[in-house]
Enzyme design. Sequence first.
Site, PDB file in Angstrom:
ATOM      1  N   GLY A  46      -5.934  26.077  12.941  1.00 11.67           N
ATOM      2  CA  GLY A  46      -5.300  24.745  13.460  1.00 11.67           C
ATOM      3  C   GLY A  46      -4.629  24.097  12.184  1.00 11.67           C
ATOM      4  N   GLY A 208     -12.747  10.442  -1.043  1.00  8.88           N
ATOM      5  CA  GLY A 208     -12.568  11.467  -2.294  1.00  8.88           C
ATOM      6  C   GLY A 208     -11.341  11.290  -3.048  1.00  8.88           C
ATOM      7  N   HIS A 267     -11.587   4.898   7.073  1.00  8.92           N
ATOM      8  CA  HIS A 267     -10.795   4.933   6.042  1.00  8.92           C
ATOM      9  C   HIS A 267     -10.966   3.310   5.252  1.00  8.92           C
ATOM     10  CE1 HIS A 267      -9.676   8.792   6.715  1.00  8.92           C
ATOM     11  NE2 HIS A 267      -8.619   8.535   7.124  1.00  8.92           N
ATOM     12  N   LYS A 407      -2.710  -9.458 -11.539  1.00  4.52           N
ATOM     13  CA  LYS A 407      -1.702 -10.494 -11.910  1.00  4.52           C
ATOM     14  C   LYS A 407      -2.094 -11.791 -12.356  1.00  4.52           C
ATOM     15  CE  LYS A 407       1.249 -10.202  -7.833  1.00  4.52           C
ATOM     16  NZ  LYS A 407       1.048  -9.926  -6.422  1.00  4.52           N
ATOM     17  N   ARG A 491       7.945  -4.218   7.991  1.00  4.12           N
ATOM     18  CA  ARG A 491       6.746  -4.345   7.376  1.00  4.12           C
ATOM     19  C   ARG A 491       5.674  -4.449   8.527  1.00  4.12           C
ATOM     20  NH1 ARG A 491       6.038  -8.858   5.451  1.00  4.12           N
ATOM     21  NH2 ARG A 491       4.117  -8.326   4.543  1.00  4.12           N
TER      22      ARG A 491
HETATM   23  P1  NDP Z   1       4.257  -8.840  -4.476  1.00  7.58           P
HETATM   24  O1  NDP Z   1       3.792 -10.206  -4.785  1.00  7.58           O
HETATM   25  O2  NDP Z   1       5.512  -8.444  -4.439  1.00  7.58           O
HETATM   26  O3  NDP Z   1       3.460  -8.408  -3.122  1.00  7.58           O
HETATM   27  C1  NDP Z   1       2.489  -8.570  -2.789  1.00  7.58           C
HETATM   28  C2  NDP Z   1       2.230  -7.792  -1.437  1.00  7.58           C
HETATM   29  O4  NDP Z   1       2.749  -8.865  -0.372  1.00  7.58           O
HETATM   30  C3  NDP Z   1       3.361  -6.854  -1.087  1.00  7.58           C
HETATM   31  O5  NDP Z   1       2.693  -5.600  -1.302  1.00  7.58           O
HETATM   32  C4  NDP Z   1       3.413  -7.010   0.649  1.00  7.58           C
HETATM   33  O6  NDP Z   1       2.320  -6.127   1.212  1.00  7.58           O
HETATM   34  C5  NDP Z   1       3.330  -8.391   0.888  1.00  7.58           C
HETATM   35  N1  NDP Z   1       4.313  -9.032   1.123  1.00  7.58           N
HETATM   36  C6  NDP Z   1       5.613  -8.694   0.712  1.00  7.58           C
HETATM   37  N2  NDP Z   1       6.720  -9.269   1.264  1.00  7.58           N
HETATM   38  C7  NDP Z   1       6.132 -10.258   2.191  1.00  7.58           C
HETATM   39  C8  NDP Z   1       6.471 -11.317   2.900  1.00  7.58           C
HETATM   40  N3  NDP Z   1       7.718 -11.612   3.091  1.00  7.58           N
HETATM   41  N4  NDP Z   1       5.752 -12.141   3.393  1.00  7.58           N
HETATM   42  C9  NDP Z   1       4.310 -11.777   3.266  1.00  7.58           C
HETATM   43  N5  NDP Z   1       3.746 -10.741   2.394  1.00  7.58           N
HETATM   44  C10 NDP Z   1       4.732  -9.980   1.887  1.00  7.58           C
HETATM   45  O7  NDP Z   1       3.368  -7.985  -5.588  1.00  7.58           O
HETATM   46  P2  NDP Z   1       2.992  -6.555  -5.739  1.00  7.58           P
HETATM   47  O8  NDP Z   1       1.508  -6.650  -6.219  1.00  7.58           O
HETATM   48  O9  NDP Z   1       3.173  -5.885  -4.481  1.00  7.58           O
HETATM   49  O10 NDP Z   1       3.969  -5.982  -7.092  1.00  7.58           O
HETATM   50  C11 NDP Z   1       5.435  -5.679  -6.679  1.00  7.58           C
HETATM   51  C12 NDP Z   1       5.580  -4.196  -6.751  1.00  7.58           C
HETATM   52  O11 NDP Z   1       5.281  -3.867  -8.127  1.00  7.58           O
HETATM   53  C13 NDP Z   1       4.949  -3.345  -5.857  1.00  7.58           C
HETATM   54  O12 NDP Z   1       5.698  -2.413  -5.545  1.00  7.58           O
HETATM   55  C14 NDP Z   1       3.791  -3.044  -6.976  1.00  7.58           C
HETATM   56  O13 NDP Z   1       3.256  -1.534  -6.450  1.00  7.58           O
HETATM   57  C15 NDP Z   1       4.389  -2.731  -8.081  1.00  7.58           C
HETATM   58  N6  NDP Z   1       3.639  -2.774  -9.247  1.00  7.58           N
HETATM   59  C16 NDP Z   1       3.018  -1.818  -9.757  1.00  7.58           C
HETATM   60  C17 NDP Z   1       2.236  -1.851 -10.699  1.00  7.58           C
HETATM   61  C18 NDP Z   1       1.891  -0.127 -10.954  1.00  7.58           C
HETATM   62  O14 NDP Z   1       1.896   0.744 -10.428  1.00  7.58           O
HETATM   63  N7  NDP Z   1       0.951  -0.177 -12.296  1.00  7.58           N
HETATM   64  C19 NDP Z   1       1.596  -2.585 -11.444  1.00  7.58           C
HETATM   65  C20 NDP Z   1       2.446  -3.934 -10.936  1.00  7.58           C
HETATM   66  C21 NDP Z   1       3.228  -4.074  -9.875  1.00  7.58           C
HETATM   67  P3  NDP Z   1       2.392  -5.536   2.690  1.00  7.58           P
HETATM   68  O15 NDP Z   1       3.980  -5.234   3.013  1.00  7.58           O
HETATM   69  O16 NDP Z   1       1.624  -4.619   2.730  1.00  7.58           O
HETATM   70  O17 NDP Z   1       2.094  -6.974   3.476  1.00  7.58           O
HETATM   71  C1  BG6 Z   2      -5.820  10.736   8.538  1.00  3.44           C
HETATM   72  C2  BG6 Z   2      -5.300  10.083   9.863  1.00  3.44           C
HETATM   73  O1  BG6 Z   2      -7.531  10.622   8.631  1.00  3.44           O
HETATM   74  O2  BG6 Z   2      -5.377  10.034   7.351  1.00  3.44           O
HETATM   75  C3  BG6 Z   2      -3.706  10.393   9.886  1.00  3.44           C
HETATM   76  O3  BG6 Z   2      -5.799  10.858  11.005  1.00  3.44           O
HETATM   77  C4  BG6 Z   2      -3.020   9.936   8.430  1.00  3.44           C
HETATM   78  O4  BG6 Z   2      -3.156   9.668  10.652  1.00  3.44           O
HETATM   79  C5  BG6 Z   2      -4.060  10.335   7.393  1.00  3.44           C
HETATM   80  O5  BG6 Z   2      -1.925  10.217   8.591  1.00  3.44           O
HETATM   81  C6  BG6 Z   2      -3.567   9.592   5.843  1.00  3.44           C
HETATM   82  O6  BG6 Z   2      -4.204  10.392   4.892  1.00  3.44           O
HETATM   83  P1  BG6 Z   2      -3.522  10.312   3.437  1.00  3.44           P
HETATM   84  O7  BG6 Z   2      -4.503  11.071   2.308  1.00  3.44           O
HETATM   85  O8  BG6 Z   2      -2.356  11.055   3.307  1.00  3.44           O
HETATM   86  O9  BG6 Z   2      -3.096   8.988   3.234  1.00  3.44           O
END
Ligand code: NDP
Ligand code: BG6
Length: 518
Positions: A46, A208, A267, A407, A491
Amino acid sequence: MSAEVQQTEECLDLYRKSLKIIETDHDGAQFDMDRPHAFVVLGASGDLAMKKIYPTLWWLFRDGLLPVDTTFYGFARSAMDIIALRGLCHNNMKVKDSESSVYEAFWKRNFYIKGKYDDCHDFERLDAEIVAREKIIANRIFYLALPPSVYENVTVNIKNACLSKKGWTRVIIEKPFGRDLASSQVLSDHIARLFTEKQVYRIDHYLGKEMVQNLMTLRFGNRIFSPTWNRDNIASIQISFKEPFGTQGRGGYFDNFGIIRDIMQNHLLQILTLVAMEKPASCHPDDIRNEKVKVLRCIKPLQMEDVVLGQYVGNPDGEGEAKLGYLDDPTVPNNSNTPTYALGVLHIKNERWDGVPFILKCGKALNERKAEVRIQYKDVAGDIFEGQPKRNELVIKVQPGEALYVKLMVKTPGMTFDMEETELDLTYGSRYSNIKLPDAYERLILDVFCGSQMHFVRADELREAWRIFTPILHKIEKENIAPIKYMFGSRGPKEADDKVFSNNFQYSGSYKWKSSSL
Ligand code: NDP
Ligand code: BG6
């Protein structure tokens, strides 16, 4: 000794030491490095076996992490031999040229048995194959990489024909563990009649992952977070999972389950328990799982008014798969209302969390791949900066690119008294650039060899998880509730953002990350 071998030895040594810490007085835990082991993959032909299980076994073997005398048995209905199986797995194995002799040695330890899951004679043949190669005391692990419809027959046949004669036997079970509370209970009761709980390893591969395992250390190994980890300081918590691809031909399987069963009930809920549970009495697996069950028991079943459901439609401007909606998948019924996106707000009625919404969000065919926990703190009380401070947020980025960042507000550097948003950033890719993090399945399969159940789901946890989600799942299905359409690559539904904001989570869009260190 070569540097690579030395690193593996050190790694193994560290792993054993850490097991000693977490397993003190845990009678199931032991790592019998010198004893023969048989690892049986049921459902060897599988998708899961080929994409995950065989590659994981190969990596563990290659890195010298498995007991020396481990033999692998594939069992499935397909007529094939080990050469064919090897061919099917090969593209997922990531073999370097320098590893070819170890790779040959791995496949020499592999065998394949064709058999039916409901035929006890085929399991007797499987047993005979194992016996022929094992010495006196040997341990056996059975991995059920199978659809749940055959679990009952397979577990009975393992029990009747394949138990280890003088060593231990452990059984690994993959989700889905049932479809709802009742079916899961039937399965649990069946398994409990055959095996003790110590023999059963219900795998949730999110347990994990590095940053999920890190939650315990982060919370209970630091003074800085624990005093603020409560309703007095935290406004709202979001736990999100996003995938940028659709069902990719798995629609037939997916349509039967939907995103709540596929991701949220397992998850995301597992992550929630590790974020929300009280400090366990020790790192003993049962102390931890007792706390997880306790916090789950404080959660009322999910209510419809706390849910947003979505289903993706094709994006006419998208490329390839993105042009297609969920209903365009030929394996999905034309009129399916199965959600591919879900947001659910859970409320934990205990002293620590009363009033703090836990927002679980998950979806397929979205704008990015991401799994994270976002803990948003309350506004500063008695603000003296005319409303400028934004809320602090602790973000635990599970994937891609493990990171932990807070932040926070600082004075804008220079001759000014303005303020701006910035971050305290622990990006694993730069801080731990020399460390290769193991795949989730690698850790979990090794845990089974070691007898550590810390990162596996106990029967009572599972029962509580189904108790929380079963009423809403039944309602959605009985009333055939139509999900909101969202565009592939977006989104998700706008209504989900509205629900997030009405649950005390603020988003200003003003935060900008400058990734200078990578
Ligand atoms: P933001 O304030 O940009 O975003 C917070 C979260 O809000 C987003 O992830 C998104 O999540 C949600 N969002 C985005 N647009 C909208 C909207 N229009 N209305 C409502 N919710 C919204 O801060 P982040 O903490 O996401 O940082 C920005 C980027 O910087 C990210 O890509 C982050 O990974 C990166 N970053 C990475 C770091 C690292 O890797 N060390 C450290 C700091 C920042 P969702 O779409 O899931 O709703
Ligand atoms: C599995 C779900 O448990 O997790 C899948 O059945 C999903 O639909 C997957 O794609 C995601 O796992 P990961 O480790 O890629 O985030």
